[in-house]
Enzyme design. Structure first.
Site, short mmCIF file in Angstrom:
data_model
loop_
_atom_site.label_atom_id
_atom_site.label_comp_id
_atom_site.label_asym_id
_atom_site.label_seq_id
_atom_site.Cartn_x
_atom_site.Cartn_y
_atom_site.Cartn_z
N GLY A 131 1.25 5.60 11.06
CA GLY A 131 0.84 6.79 11.80
C GLY A 131 1.78 6.92 12.98
O GLY A 131 1.84 6.02 13.83
N ILE B 262 0.86 -1.18 0.00
CA ILE B 262 0.00 0.00 0.00
C ILE B 262 0.89 1.23 0.00
O ILE B 262 1.81 1.35 0.83
CB ILE B 262 -1.02 0.00 1.16
N PRO C 113 7.58 11.60 -0.76
CA PRO C 113 8.71 12.36 -0.19
C PRO C 113 8.23 13.62 0.54
O PRO C 113 8.78 13.99 1.57
CB PRO C 113 9.55 12.70 -1.41
N ASN D 285 3.66 7.98 16.49
CA ASN D 285 3.07 8.01 17.83
C ASN D 285 2.56 9.40 18.21
O ASN D 285 1.61 9.52 18.98
CB ASN D 285 4.08 7.47 18.85
N GLU E 275 -4.54 -1.84 10.91
CA GLU E 275 -3.09 -1.71 10.67
C GLU E 275 -2.39 -1.36 11.99
O GLU E 275 -1.36 -1.94 12.34
CB GLU E 275 -2.83 -0.62 9.62
C1 LIG Z 1 10.36 1.00 7.38
C2 LIG Z 1 9.20 1.82 6.95
C3 LIG Z 1 8.14 1.22 6.31
C4 LIG Z 1 7.05 1.97 5.87
N1 LIG Z 1 6.03 1.37 5.15
C5 LIG Z 1 5.11 2.15 4.56
C6 LIG Z 1 4.16 1.58 3.64
O1 LIG Z 1 4.13 0.37 3.40
N2 LIG Z 1 3.29 2.43 3.03
C7 LIG Z 1 3.27 3.77 3.26
O2 LIG Z 1 2.47 4.46 2.66
N3 LIG Z 1 4.15 4.33 4.12
C8 LIG Z 1 5.06 3.57 4.77
N4 LIG Z 1 5.97 4.13 5.63
C9 LIG Z 1 5.92 5.57 5.86
C10 LIG Z 1 5.45 5.96 7.25
O3 LIG Z 1 4.10 5.68 7.41
C11 LIG Z 1 5.79 7.45 7.45
O4 LIG Z 1 7.20 7.54 7.54
C12 LIG Z 1 5.12 8.04 8.67
O5 LIG Z 1 3.74 8.15 8.47
C13 LIG Z 1 5.67 9.43 9.01
O6 LIG Z 1 5.69 10.26 7.91
P1 LIG Z 1 7.03 11.05 7.51
O7 LIG Z 1 8.13 10.08 7.46
O8 LIG Z 1 6.76 11.85 6.30
O9 LIG Z 1 7.28 12.01 8.73
P2 LIG Z 1 6.66 13.46 8.95
O10 LIG Z 1 5.21 13.44 8.69
O11 LIG Z 1 7.50 14.44 8.21
O12 LIG Z 1 6.89 13.66 10.52
C14 LIG Z 1 8.17 14.00 11.08
C15 LIG Z 1 7.98 14.14 12.59
O13 LIG Z 1 7.00 15.17 12.87
C16 LIG Z 1 5.97 14.65 13.68
N5 LIG Z 1 4.68 15.25 13.33
C17 LIG Z 1 4.11 15.35 12.11
N6 LIG Z 1 2.90 15.92 12.21
C18 LIG Z 1 2.70 16.20 13.52
C19 LIG Z 1 1.63 16.78 14.28
N7 LIG Z 1 0.50 17.20 13.68
N8 LIG Z 1 1.78 16.90 15.61
C20 LIG Z 1 2.90 16.47 16.24
N9 LIG Z 1 3.94 15.91 15.59
C21 LIG Z 1 3.85 15.76 14.25
C22 LIG Z 1 5.96 13.15 13.38
O14 LIG Z 1 5.34 12.42 14.42
C23 LIG Z 1 7.44 12.86 13.24
O15 LIG Z 1 7.99 12.69 14.51
C24 LIG Z 1 7.03 3.38 6.12
C25 LIG Z 1 8.08 3.98 6.80
C26 LIG Z 1 9.16 3.24 7.21
C27 LIG Z 1 10.30 3.94 7.89
#
Ligand SMILES: Cc1cc2nc3c(=O)[nH]c(=O)nc-3n(C[C@H](O)[C@H](O)[C@H](O)COP(=O)(O)OP(=O)(O)OC[C@H]3O[C@@H](n4cnc5c(N)ncnc54)[C@H](O)[C@@H]3O)c2cc1C
Length: 382
Positions: free
Chosen positions: A367, A124, A129, A369, A245
């Site tokens: 999502g 999924i 980026p 924490n 999930e």
């Molecule tokens: C090994 C791995 C497997 C994954 N597998 C999948 C997959 O199969 N499919 C898929 O679609 N995605 C996948 N992901 C992506 C994952 O779901 C995202 O990395 C995650 O949702 C966080 O998004 P981001 O990395 O863009 O961080 P960001 O959204 O940029 O967040 C950066 C930091 O800011 C914090 N933050 C953001 N918004 C807020 C808020 N409103 N309040 C407080 N803090 C906030 C976050 O908690 C985090 O600490 C995967 C990631 C990894 C590392």
């Protein structure tokens, strides 16, 4: 032998046969898979042959029509071997349920049998980026052109990305929708579709056997018949299915904690310092007692949560609590267990080192924490 009060004899038998299968087919190979940064497709076919892929699917599509209790067992036994096997849980309990719940009859007949046999591996693709937590802000688009959609955009961090044959891609179908989440749809993109390419296998801190990759869509022509559910309803579907999930991630974290405690108890009993086993020091005992207590609390919470989820109750707040608390707890336990292993805990040949590397991502994906806490706070009326 039953782990939960809702387990019956057939569940225990299922768990035993799966554990036996994994001890033969996964445990001896796991280290090599970690080096290869990939679980071979042949393992997926073996899982399919044994009925361990999507057993919840209705029998008319080739499934076994089993309930989520079996999904729990599969997720737990996979995690016991190693966290990289969570890609199987993603296929079984996260991606395929979208097809079951929102797919057309034709889509179910076309895709489900392959998902059950292991011929098809799903992924999924939500994250991009430029947009992770802020999912409504994605920029991948799917523009209708006759009986096709033209998809453009990039996805990243996609679990099963390299092995996948079918990717459920979250796209924008209404570019002008306000609020933005009302313009999002789910589109199944099949391997080999012109304009769809897989990027590099990402080099991660942990979960080394799991293939996580980037995906690119460049004027990718996807049949309109591959739209899963209704156009522009994708966000609603995601919000509904993300609960399971998160529950699956919480379950895996609980198993990781239990595994780490078990291996650390074994270690401290055998390792000696100052003429006695490390386990004889009060600090060691207190640490292990605290971990064991948190593990018991986690297990009890999960047990009632699984029951409520299966009964179709609204578990959004509790699932978010379980996801953040159990993954944070497992992270904390991994550090404490490594500490109790001394220098050996920092060596790759000790399993605690792998657990320590694998667990932090559970607090980030499905999502983060922090996002879990925003959901709970909102539902608390804050
Ligand atoms: C090994 C791995 C497997 C994954 N597998 C999948 C997959 O199969 N499919 C898929 O679609 N995605 C996948 N992901 C992506 C994952 O779901 C995202 O990395 C995650 O949702 C966080 O998004 P981001 O990395 O863009 O961080 P960001 O959204 O940029 O967040 C950066 C930091 O800011 C914090 N933050 C953001 N918004 C807020 C808020 N409103 N309040 C407080 N803090 C906030 C976050 O908690 C985090 O600490 C995967 C990631 C990894 C590392």
């Amino acid at each position: 032998m039953a782990r939960y009060r809702f387990e019956e004899e057939e569940h225990t038998m299922f768990r035993k046969s799966l554990r036996k299968f994994l001890e033969k087919e996964a445990v001896p190979q796991y280290e090599q898979w970690e080096k290869d940064r990939l679980i071979p497709k042949s393992f997926w076919r073996k899982l399919g042959d044994m009925g361990f892929l999507c057993p919840q699917v209705e029998e008319r599509y080739g499934g076994l029509g089993l309930d989520f209790r079996y999904g729990v067992i599969i997720g737990e036994e996979m995690e016991r071997v190693g966290a990289s096997l969570t890609g199987v849980g993603l296929h079984n309990d996260i991606t395929v349920p979208y097809i079951e719940a929102y797919g057309t009859e034709q889509q179910k007949q076309e895709w489900l049998p392959g998902c059950i046999s292991g011929e098809y591996i799903t992924a999924i693709a939500m994250t991009e980026p430029g947009a992770g937590s802020d999912l409504a802000n994605i920029s991948a688009t799917a523009v209708k052109d006759g009986d096709h959609y033209i998809v453009n955009g990039q996805k990243t961090f996609i679990t099963n990305g390299i092995n996948s044959t079918h990717v459920l891609v979250v796209v924008k179908t209404d570019l002008k929708a306000e609020p933005k989440h009302k313009g999002i749809s789910l589109l199944m993109v099949e391997e080999g579709t012109p304009g769809f390419t897989k990027g590099r296998k990402l080099d991660k801190v942990g979960l080394h056997a799991q293939d996580t990759s980037e995906l690119y869509f460049e004027d990718c022509k996807v049949p309109a018949a591959n739209l899963v559910g209704e156009e522009n309803k994708g966000f609603t579907y995601l919000m509904e299915k993300l609960q399971q999930e998160r529950l699956v991630v919480a379950l895996a974290a609980q198993i990781a904690s239990e595994d780490m405690l078990e291996m650390t108890i074994d270690y401290v009993k055998s390792r000696k310092a100052f003429g006695k086993p490390i386990s004889a020091f009060q600090n060691t005992q207190f640490k292990l007692v605290e971990m064991a207590t948190e593990i018991e609390l986690g297990k009890a919470f999960l047990e009632s949560l699984i029951e409520e989820h299966m009964a179709g109750k609204d578990v959004v707040s509790k699932v978010s609590m379980a996801k953040y608390w159990l993954t944070d707890t497992a992270k904390k336990i991994s550090g404490e267990c490594m500490q109790l292993h001394g220098g050996y805990g920092y060596m790759e040949e000790y399993k605690i080192a792998r657990r320590y590397r694998d667990i932090p991502v559970a607090a980030i994906y499905a999502g983060s924490n922090e996002i879990m806490k925003t959901i709970i706070a909102k539902r608390m009326g804050l």
